[in-house]
Scaffold this motif. Structure first.
Motif, PDB file in Angstrom:
ATOM      1  N   GLY A 346      11.591  11.753   2.981  1.00 43.02           N
ATOM      2  CA  GLY A 346      10.707  11.708   1.825  1.00 43.02           C
ATOM      3  C   GLY A 346      10.934  10.427   1.037  1.00 43.02           C
ATOM      4  N   GLY A 347      10.103  10.229   0.036  1.00 45.13           N
ATOM      5  CA  GLY A 347      10.164   9.005  -0.759  1.00 45.13           C
ATOM      6  C   GLY A 347       8.828   8.300  -0.747  1.00 45.13           C
ATOM      7  N   VAL A 348       8.837   7.008  -0.992  1.00 44.80           N
ATOM      8  CA  VAL A 348       7.593   6.244  -1.041  1.00 44.80           C
ATOM      9  C   VAL A 348       6.918   6.268   0.325  1.00 44.80           C
ATOM     10  CG1 VAL A 348       6.567   3.966  -1.438  1.00 44.80           C
ATOM     11  CG2 VAL A 348       8.453   4.757  -2.888  1.00 44.80           C
ATOM     12  N   ASP A 349       5.641   6.639   0.337  1.00 45.11           N
ATOM     13  CA  ASP A 349       4.849   6.687   1.566  1.00 45.11           C
ATOM     14  C   ASP A 349       4.845   5.302   2.218  1.00 45.11           C
ATOM     15  OD1 ASP A 349       2.802   6.819   3.515  1.00 45.11           O
ATOM     16  OD2 ASP A 349       1.731   8.334   2.367  1.00 45.11           O
ATOM     17  N   LEU A 350       5.123   5.261   3.514  1.00 43.42           N
ATOM     18  CA  LEU A 350       5.265   3.982   4.209  1.00 43.42           C
ATOM     19  C   LEU A 350       3.957   3.198   4.276  1.00 43.42           C
ATOM     20  CD1 LEU A 350       7.685   5.025   7.076  1.00 43.42           C
ATOM     21  CD2 LEU A 350       8.177   4.355   4.717  1.00 43.42           C
ATOM     22  N   LEU A 368      10.849  -2.775  -2.144  1.00 39.38           N
ATOM     23  CA  LEU A 368      11.582  -1.521  -1.971  1.00 39.38           C
ATOM     24  C   LEU A 368      12.361  -1.540  -0.666  1.00 39.38           C
ATOM     25  CD1 LEU A 368       8.394  -0.672  -3.031  1.00 39.38           C
ATOM     26  CD2 LEU A 368       9.751   1.304  -3.694  1.00 39.38           C
ATOM     27  N   ALA A 369      13.553  -0.959  -0.686  1.00 42.69           N
ATOM     28  CA  ALA A 369      14.381  -0.875   0.522  1.00 42.69           C
ATOM     29  C   ALA A 369      15.317   0.318   0.416  1.00 42.69           C
ATOM     30  CB  ALA A 369      15.182  -2.159   0.724  1.00 42.69           C
ATOM     31  N   GLY A 370      15.735   0.818   1.568  1.00 48.08           N
ATOM     32  CA  GLY A 370      16.700   1.909   1.599  1.00 48.08           C
ATOM     33  C   GLY A 370      16.041   3.267   1.486  1.00 48.08           C
ATOM     34  N   GLU A 371      16.789   4.209   0.976  1.00 51.52           N
ATOM     35  CA  GLU A 371      16.369   5.607   1.013  1.00 51.52           C
ATOM     36  C   GLU A 371      15.271   5.944   0.015  1.00 51.52           C
ATOM     37  OE1 GLU A 371      18.467   9.986   1.255  1.00 51.52           O
ATOM     38  OE2 GLU A 371      19.733   8.221   1.007  1.00 51.52           O
ATOM     39  N   VAL A 372      14.924   5.020  -0.848  1.00 50.52           N
ATOM     40  CA  VAL A 372      13.774   5.243  -1.739  1.00 50.52           C
ATOM     41  C   VAL A 372      12.493   5.346  -0.922  1.00 50.52           C
ATOM     42  CG1 VAL A 372      13.252   2.802  -2.172  1.00 50.52           C
ATOM     43  CG2 VAL A 372      12.762   4.514  -3.941  1.00 50.52           C
ATOM     44  N   LEU A 373      12.510   4.818   0.304  1.00 46.09           N
ATOM     45  CA  LEU A 373      11.374   4.891   1.222  1.00 46.09           C
ATOM     46  C   LEU A 373      11.451   6.147   2.085  1.00 46.09           C
ATOM     47  CD1 LEU A 373      11.466   1.192   2.477  1.00 46.09           C
ATOM     48  CD2 LEU A 373       9.848   2.149   0.813  1.00 46.09           C
ATOM     49  N   ASN A 374      10.324   6.549   2.615  1.00 43.88           N
ATOM     50  CA  ASN A 374      10.289   7.715   3.505  1.00 43.88           C
ATOM     51  C   ASN A 374      10.741   7.316   4.908  1.00 43.88           C
ATOM     52  OD1 ASN A 374       9.797  10.285   4.551  1.00 43.88           O
ATOM     53  ND2 ASN A 374       7.634   9.857   4.933  1.00 43.88           N
ATOM     54  N   ILE A 375      11.994   6.875   4.971  1.00 44.44           N
ATOM     55  CA  ILE A 375      12.628   6.473   6.236  1.00 44.44           C
ATOM     56  C   ILE A 375      13.993   7.140   6.302  1.00 44.44           C
ATOM     57  CG2 ILE A 375      13.726   4.553   7.475  1.00 44.44           C
ATOM     58  CD1 ILE A 375      11.491   2.751   6.486  1.00 44.44           C
ATOM     59  N   ASP A 376      14.317   7.734   7.421  1.00 45.68           N
ATOM     60  CA  ASP A 376      15.661   8.264   7.611  1.00 45.68           C
ATOM     61  C   ASP A 376      15.967   8.317   9.096  1.00 45.68           C
ATOM     62  OD1 ASP A 376      15.365  11.529   8.374  1.00 45.68           O
ATOM     63  OD2 ASP A 376      13.672  10.630   7.344  1.00 45.68           O
TER      64      ASP A 376
END
Length: 403
Positions: A346-350, A368-376
């Motif tokens: 979850g987080g900012v829509d890619l 933006l970088a890291g876990e604030v983005l919807n990447i895991d």
């Protein structure tokens, strides 16, 4: 006047600061609400810091990311694990590749990584504001206004590397960015079952775990804990099933193959033991390489008498034991997360991000970088690698703008 603000002193934020160079670094302020930076780096890998993973082909690397696979491909072609290793090596931090391809500092201490990052940021003359958390961000003419405990400042560019802090997702919504509601991504499974009661600490080298109703499966080491099941196999399953398992309120059934063999193979093995070791006591002679305590627990669950020898095993009993070892069914009721190493899906829509620059499409000079983005990613250093790669791209863009 400072022109650039980095909000968040974690892996991504510090890697931006570490790569800016002195010209741009002197125009930059890093804000961190804690009194010490790099907290996740500090505790990662049990304090050893799993820096990255020995997967050097971006096409293979993106396969470890349940969310972000497509977007990260170009990012990893710019900066991948080999570049990470070279970066730290250039700064005197020797890294090693372990048998499972995880990469750690030779020192086995996260302090080696922290010292390299903090030294680079210091050399770049980045101003560090600890214990000065950002309370509000607003868009104004020509840039952004940031309010902290110490006052309000204007910046032309801001970099958000705040991790999974809901407060900042709310601020970003105000910029018109779509936020995917966050849910836990890496977690262990809670299970109360007589077969594993009192067996905490027992591990299995290569187990297969399935959630049949969700069509999910994962392989790898499995650990019995005092709350249920953990280990890489469970964490991988939790990452790939994060959204589905959240929808199921973390109540579901799993099927475990503890022995990395088929049911028929186990039946064949036990029949062989029945012939070759006919007079051996079943409880005392464990034919598998997992600890004896688990073998005894399974035999007790299958109601195999303690006095029985292998010759006494019936066809039905052999099939029951084989089923428990290769298709054991367990009810999961809840999850446990590692608070300090918490990872979210979850987080900012890619779709909101230009991955050539890591810049918000709707807000110029908002990075933006890291876990604030919807990447895991699954465990193994992959989440840190995404941070290093995204941060490097941001630092290169900032140098292009301000140098």
């Amino acid at each position: 006047m400072k022109k650039i603000a980095i909000i968040g002193g974690g892996a991504a934020g510090y890697f931006v600061a570490a790569n800016l160079g002195k010209v741009v670094g002197q125009q930059t302020v890093l804000f961190e609400q804690a009194n010490l930076p790099l907290q996740k780096v500090r505790i990662s890998g049990g304090g050893r810091c799993n820096v990255t993973h020995a997967c050097f082909d971006p096409l293979d690397l993106v396969e470890f990311y349940p969310r972000g696979k497509k977007e990260l491909l170009s990012v990893f072609y710019t900066f991948q694990p080999g570049d990470t290793m070279a970066w730290f090596d250039d700064r005197g931090v020797e890294l090693k590749i372990e048998d499972d391809n995880r990469i750690f500092p030779v020192s086995n201490s996260s302090l080696s990584i922290i010292e390299a990052l903090t030294k680079a940021a210091d050399e770049n003359k980045v101003q560090l504001n600890f214990s000065d958390g950002v309370q509000d961000i607003s868009k104004v003419d020509g840039g952004y206004q940031i309010t902290t405990k110490s006052g309000t400042q204007f910046f032309e560019s801001i970099i958000i590397t705040t991790g999974s802090t809901p407060k900042f997702w709310k601020s970003l919504k105000g910029f018109g960015l779509k936020i995917i509601e966050p849910v836990p991504s890496l977690f262990t499974f809670n299970c109360k079952d007589p077969r594993i009661e009192g067996l905490m600490g027992i591990s299995f080298e290569n187990a297969e775990v399935k959630i049949n109703q969700q069509k999910l499966d994962a392989e790898g080491p499995l650990l019995i804990t005092h709350w249920g099941f953990s280990g890489p196999a469970i964490l991988r399953l939790s990452a790939w099933g994060a959204l589905k398992l959240n929808d199921a309120a973390y109540k579901f059934d799993i099927e475990i193959n503890f022995v990395n063999q088929t049911k028929d193979e186990v039946i064949s093995l036990l029949n062989t033991k029945k012939q070759q070791d006919a007079k051996k006591n079943i409880h005392k002679y464990n034919p598998f390489d997992f600890p004896k305590r688990f073998w005894i627990s399974i035999l007790n669950y299958c109601q195999i008498d303690e006095q029985k020898v292998y010759a006494d095993l019936s066809k039905k009993q052999i099939e029951t034991i084989a089923t428990e070892l290769t298709q054991g069914a367990y009810k999961i009721n809840g999850k446990s997360t590692f608070k300090d190493e918490f990872v979210t899906a979850g987080g900012v829509d890619l779709k909101e991000i230009d991955f050539q620059t890591m810049q918000a499409k709707k807000s110029p000079n908002l990075f933006l970088a890291g876990e604030v983005l919807n990447i895991d990613a699954i465990t193994g250093g992959f989440n840190f690698q995404a941070c290093w790669s995204e941060a490097f791209i941001i630092s290169e863009k900032l140098k292009e703008i301000y140098q």
